[in-house]
Design a protein around this motif. Structure first.
Motif, mmCIF file in Angstrom:
data_model
loop_
_atom_site.group_PDB
_atom_site.id
_atom_site.type_symbol
_atom_site.label_atom_id
_atom_site.label_comp_id
_atom_site.label_asym_id
_atom_site.label_seq_id
_atom_site.Cartn_x
_atom_site.Cartn_y
_atom_site.Cartn_z
ATOM 1 N N LEU A 72 -6.711 0.437 70.859
ATOM 2 C CA LEU A 72 -7.238 1.582 71.595
ATOM 3 C C LEU A 72 -8.635 1.366 72.182
ATOM 4 C CD1 LEU A 72 -6.132 4.448 69.162
ATOM 5 C CD2 LEU A 72 -4.945 3.662 71.209
ATOM 6 N N LEU A 73 -9.424 0.476 71.571
ATOM 7 C CA LEU A 73 -10.840 0.354 71.958
ATOM 8 C C LEU A 73 -11.202 -0.976 72.600
ATOM 9 C CD1 LEU A 73 -12.481 2.047 68.821
ATOM 10 C CD2 LEU A 73 -12.135 3.062 71.080
ATOM 11 N N THR A 74 -10.201 -1.823 72.868
ATOM 12 C CA THR A 74 -10.486 -3.082 73.564
ATOM 13 C C THR A 74 -9.405 -3.337 74.609
ATOM 14 O OG1 THR A 74 -9.164 -4.681 72.263
ATOM 15 C CG2 THR A 74 -11.299 -3.997 71.328
ATOM 16 N N PHE A 75 -9.655 -4.331 75.463
ATOM 17 C CA PHE A 75 -8.663 -4.765 76.447
ATOM 18 C C PHE A 75 -8.014 -6.089 76.013
ATOM 19 C CE2 PHE A 75 -11.527 -2.072 78.991
ATOM 20 C CZ PHE A 75 -10.602 -1.204 79.545
ATOM 21 N N ILE A 76 -8.174 -6.478 74.762
ATOM 22 C CA ILE A 76 -7.584 -7.718 74.258
ATOM 23 C C ILE A 76 -6.058 -7.638 74.421
ATOM 24 C CG2 ILE A 76 -7.169 -9.082 72.163
ATOM 25 C CD1 ILE A 76 -9.950 -8.190 71.200
ATOM 26 N N PRO A 77 -5.407 -8.711 74.938
ATOM 27 C CA PRO A 77 -3.943 -8.684 75.110
ATOM 28 C C PRO A 77 -3.223 -8.357 73.795
ATOM 29 C CG PRO A 77 -4.885 -10.609 76.188
ATOM 30 C CD PRO A 77 -5.993 -9.975 75.406
ATOM 31 N N MET A 78 -2.064 -7.691 73.913
ATOM 32 C CA MET A 78 -1.384 -7.181 72.728
ATOM 33 C C MET A 78 -0.914 -8.277 71.776
ATOM 34 S SD MET A 78 -1.499 -4.026 72.179
ATOM 35 C CE MET A 78 -0.237 -3.993 70.915
ATOM 36 N N ASP A 79 -0.538 -9.446 72.287
ATOM 37 C CA ASP A 79 -0.124 -10.539 71.384
ATOM 38 C C ASP A 79 -1.261 -10.900 70.442
ATOM 39 O OD1 ASP A 79 2.298 -10.574 72.602
ATOM 40 O OD2 ASP A 79 1.954 -12.404 73.775
ATOM 41 N N GLU A 80 -2.489 -10.957 71.009
ATOM 42 C CA GLU A 80 -3.663 -11.298 70.209
ATOM 43 C C GLU A 80 -4.027 -10.144 69.268
ATOM 44 O OE1 GLU A 80 -7.086 -13.747 69.105
ATOM 45 O OE2 GLU A 80 -4.981 -14.000 69.664
ATOM 46 N N VAL A 81 -3.867 -8.910 69.743
ATOM 47 C CA VAL A 81 -4.128 -7.740 68.885
ATOM 48 C C VAL A 81 -3.245 -7.799 67.640
ATOM 49 C CG1 VAL A 81 -3.773 -5.227 68.727
ATOM 50 C CG2 VAL A 81 -4.983 -6.199 70.698
ATOM 51 N N LYS A 82 -1.962 -8.088 67.833
ATOM 52 C CA LYS A 82 -1.024 -8.138 66.705
ATOM 53 C C LYS A 82 -1.372 -9.282 65.757
ATOM 54 C CE LYS A 82 2.706 -5.947 69.278
ATOM 55 N NZ LYS A 82 3.930 -6.165 70.069
ATOM 56 N N ARG A 83 -1.783 -10.418 66.328
ATOM 57 C CA ARG A 83 -2.168 -11.560 65.477
ATOM 58 C C ARG A 83 -3.391 -11.212 64.625
ATOM 59 N NH1 ARG A 83 -5.565 -15.640 64.821
ATOM 60 N NH2 ARG A 83 -6.913 -15.065 66.568
ATOM 61 N N LEU A 84 -4.400 -10.629 65.280
ATOM 62 C CA LEU A 84 -5.625 -10.288 64.556
ATOM 63 C C LEU A 84 -5.367 -9.190 63.523
ATOM 64 C CD1 LEU A 84 -8.111 -10.274 67.580
ATOM 65 C CD2 LEU A 84 -8.128 -11.911 65.673
ATOM 66 N N GLY A 85 -4.527 -8.219 63.899
ATOM 67 C CA GLY A 85 -4.245 -7.107 62.988
ATOM 68 C C GLY A 85 -3.470 -7.539 61.751
ATOM 69 N N ALA A 86 -2.771 -8.677 61.853
ATOM 70 C CA ALA A 86 -1.959 -9.152 60.727
ATOM 71 C C ALA A 86 -2.751 -10.021 59.742
ATOM 72 C CB ALA A 86 -0.761 -9.940 61.256
ATOM 73 N N LEU A 87 -4.001 -10.355 60.075
ATOM 74 C CA LEU A 87 -4.805 -11.184 59.176
ATOM 75 C C LEU A 87 -5.065 -10.442 57.872
ATOM 76 C CD1 LEU A 87 -7.419 -12.605 61.727
ATOM 77 C CD2 LEU A 87 -5.434 -13.794 60.766
ATOM 78 N N GLU A 88 -5.228 -11.189 56.809
ATOM 79 C CA GLU A 88 -5.424 -10.569 55.492
ATOM 80 C C GLU A 88 -6.607 -11.195 54.775
ATOM 81 O OE1 GLU A 88 -1.751 -10.986 53.415
ATOM 82 O OE2 GLU A 88 -0.707 -9.470 54.608
ATOM 83 N N GLY A 89 -7.026 -10.509 53.699
ATOM 84 C CA GLY A 89 -8.104 -11.034 52.861
ATOM 85 C C GLY A 89 -9.392 -11.192 53.644
ATOM 86 N N ALA A 90 -10.091 -12.299 53.389
ATOM 87 C CA ALA A 90 -11.383 -12.531 54.037
ATOM 88 C C ALA A 90 -11.223 -12.741 55.546
ATOM 89 C CB ALA A 90 -12.068 -13.746 53.411
ATOM 90 N N GLU A 91 -10.048 -13.189 55.963
ATOM 91 C CA GLU A 91 -9.833 -13.476 57.391
ATOM 92 C C GLU A 91 -9.878 -12.222 58.258
ATOM 93 O OE1 GLU A 91 -6.228 -15.865 57.797
ATOM 94 O OE2 GLU A 91 -7.573 -17.529 58.253
ATOM 95 N N ILE A 92 -9.535 -11.057 57.693
ATOM 96 C CA ILE A 92 -9.547 -9.817 58.476
ATOM 97 C C ILE A 92 -10.963 -9.503 58.971
ATOM 98 C CG2 ILE A 92 -9.931 -8.179 56.572
ATOM 99 C CD1 ILE A 92 -7.400 -7.563 59.377
ATOM 100 N N ASN A 93 -11.976 -10.047 58.273
ATOM 101 C CA ASN A 93 -13.364 -9.821 58.710
ATOM 102 C C ASN A 93 -13.629 -10.424 60.083
ATOM 103 O OD1 ASN A 93 -14.135 -8.338 56.447
ATOM 104 N ND2 ASN A 93 -14.551 -10.196 55.271
ATOM 105 N N LYS A 94 -12.942 -11.520 60.391
ATOM 106 C CA LYS A 94 -13.086 -12.120 61.722
ATOM 107 C C LYS A 94 -12.546 -11.170 62.783
ATOM 108 C CE LYS A 94 -14.074 -15.200 64.788
ATOM 109 N NZ LYS A 94 -15.487 -15.320 65.209
ATOM 110 N N ALA A 95 -11.415 -10.520 62.470
ATOM 111 C CA ALA A 95 -10.832 -9.556 63.404
ATOM 112 C C ALA A 95 -11.774 -8.372 63.601
ATOM 113 C CB ALA A 95 -9.479 -9.077 62.887
ATOM 114 N N LYS A 96 -12.425 -7.936 62.518
ATOM 115 C CA LYS A 96 -13.376 -6.815 62.619
ATOM 116 C C LYS A 96 -14.575 -7.194 63.483
ATOM 117 C CE LYS A 96 -12.236 -4.877 58.079
ATOM 118 N NZ LYS A 96 -12.742 -4.455 56.760
#
Length: 408
Positions: A267-291
């Motif tokens: 909702l708040l970026t123009f990042i392509p949806m494939d990349e959004v789904k990849r970043l949203g699926a990260l877990e643990g410490a890696e989700i911090n990179k997505a944030k």
């Protein structure tokens, strides 16, 4: 070319629409003038409003024509939607001043040059209405029975709905009619709390002009727990950098809950949806990179790449314990203020990190205050000059809020 309706649908913006197949068709075949209204009840847009700005940006990128409507007229009545109490009444001067500031903000994100997009103010027509002709022409088209079933009035009916507020739906519907006549506006968009008002506008224009027009609402910016995003202990997250600094905006999004990351990226970026789904699926410490990517991309949209980069570097400096932290919120005090030491709770109040000493005591008891990265164990701690290094001292509240004290 992909239809903007399908883009908005895939990214999760759309909640309700009046005529889905017709809307998809006109968005494919025409340059559609559409409008969203912003009541100038404050002098800045906030994070929640930005969903509407993002939708307008997506629509304009696809070739459609946004009409950014400043509701200086309707603000004199007050929207009862989602409110249990009547809104505070602003003076006409406050409303006009707020409206001028909102205009400047919207022009930063949208091309409102009078050809590819428009700025409008409903005070231009609402302030000029004559009461009897208006209620004869427009009021006669509204059923009170139907209006009273609208979601926007239900909450207010329990405590008492004034006749002033009861007019709001009619006024908003009339805005759509005026914009249709002036700009050939075919769509009204808004947050999901505006559904009743939008349906009323669509119905009025269709009856008065015998012309097909449409309404669409999008999701409010909510957490995974259903709470509105963009609120902190210190108030709303504003778009105005003087009210919420780029660093504070960055930090707010850098610290969203893991479960909210993918929705915010949609909702708040123009990042392509494939990349959004990849970043949203990260877990643990890696989700911090997505944030971090979320915070950077949104801060870049709102304040530009340079400010986003500064905020990113400031955040990295904090987490690494070194580097340049010049972009962290700071307060400069006199060295003489600390000549005999300053009680910690007094300092926290001066920094506006706490509202009262009672709150400070609770935070210390919960191990929620750190000085120089060390948890404070005693709320009676005295802050003295020998704690400062290079005339600076870092205070941390909880895990997320940092504040630098500088002495001169």
């Amino acid at each position: 070319m992909e239809n903007v309706y399908d883009i908005l649908l895939e990214r999760g913006y759309i909640e309700q629409v009046t005529h889905e197949e017709e809307v998809r068709a006109i968005l494919s075949n025409e340059r559609v003038p559409f409008y969203i209204g912003f009541d100038p009840t404050a002098d800045s847009l906030h994070l929640g409003h930005f969903i509407q700005i993002m939708v307008m940006m997506h629509m304009q990128k696809a070739g459609h024509k946004p009409i950014a409507l400043v509701g200086a007229g309707t603000a004199k009545i007050g929207d009862p939607s989602g409110k249990t109490d009547m809104r505070k009444m602003l003076t006409p001067e406050q409303i006009n001043e707020n409206g001028n500031k909102l205009r400047v903000q919207m022009e930063k994100y949208l091309n409102l040059d009078g050809e590819n997009g428009y700025l409008a103010n409903n005070a231009d027509w609402l302030d000029e209405l004559s009461y009897i002709p208006f209620i004869r022409e427009i009021g006669s088209k509204f059923s009170v029975n139907r209006m009273l079933t609208a979601e926007c009035y239900k909450q207010r009916l329990e405590k008492g709905l004034t006749f002033l507020e009861f007019n709001y739906m009619i006024m908003q519907a009339y805005d759509f009619l005026e914009l249709n006549r002036r700009y050939k506006c075919k769509m009204q968009l808004g947050g999901n709390d505006q559904w009743s008002n939008i349906i009323a506008g669509v119905d009025l224009v269709r009856r008065m002009e015998q012309e097909p027009v449409y309404g669409l609402t999008f999701k409010l910016l909510l957490t995974s727990e259903g709470k509105k995003m963009g609120k902190t202990e210190n108030g709303a997250i504003w778009i105005d950098p003087d009210k919420t600094s780029p660093y504070e905006l960055f930090q707010y999004l850098r610290n969203v809950e893991d479960a909210d990351v993918e929705n915010c990226l949609r909702l708040l970026t123009f990042i392509p949806m494939d990349e959004v789904k990849r970043l949203g699926a990260l877990e643990g410490a890696e989700i911090n990179k997505a944030k971090e990517i979320l915070a950077f991309e949104f801060t870049k949209i709102v304040h530009g790449e340079e400010e986003a980069q500064k905020a990113l570097e400031a955040a990295k400096a904090l987490f690494s314990g070194g580097g340049d932290s010049d972009n962290i919120p700071s307060t400069t005090l006199k060295a003489s203020d600390f000549s005999e030491g300053m009680p910690l709770l007094d300092l926290l109040i001066r920094l506006e990190l706490i509202a009262s000493k009672g709150e400070g005591k609770r935070l210390v008891a919960q191990k929620g205050i750190s000085v120089k990265d060390e948890v404070v164990g005693d709320f009676a701690m005295n802050i003295t000059l020998d704690l400062f290094e290079d005339q600076a001292l870092m205070i941390r509240k909880g895990k997320k809020v940092f504040h630098k004290v500088i002495v001169e």
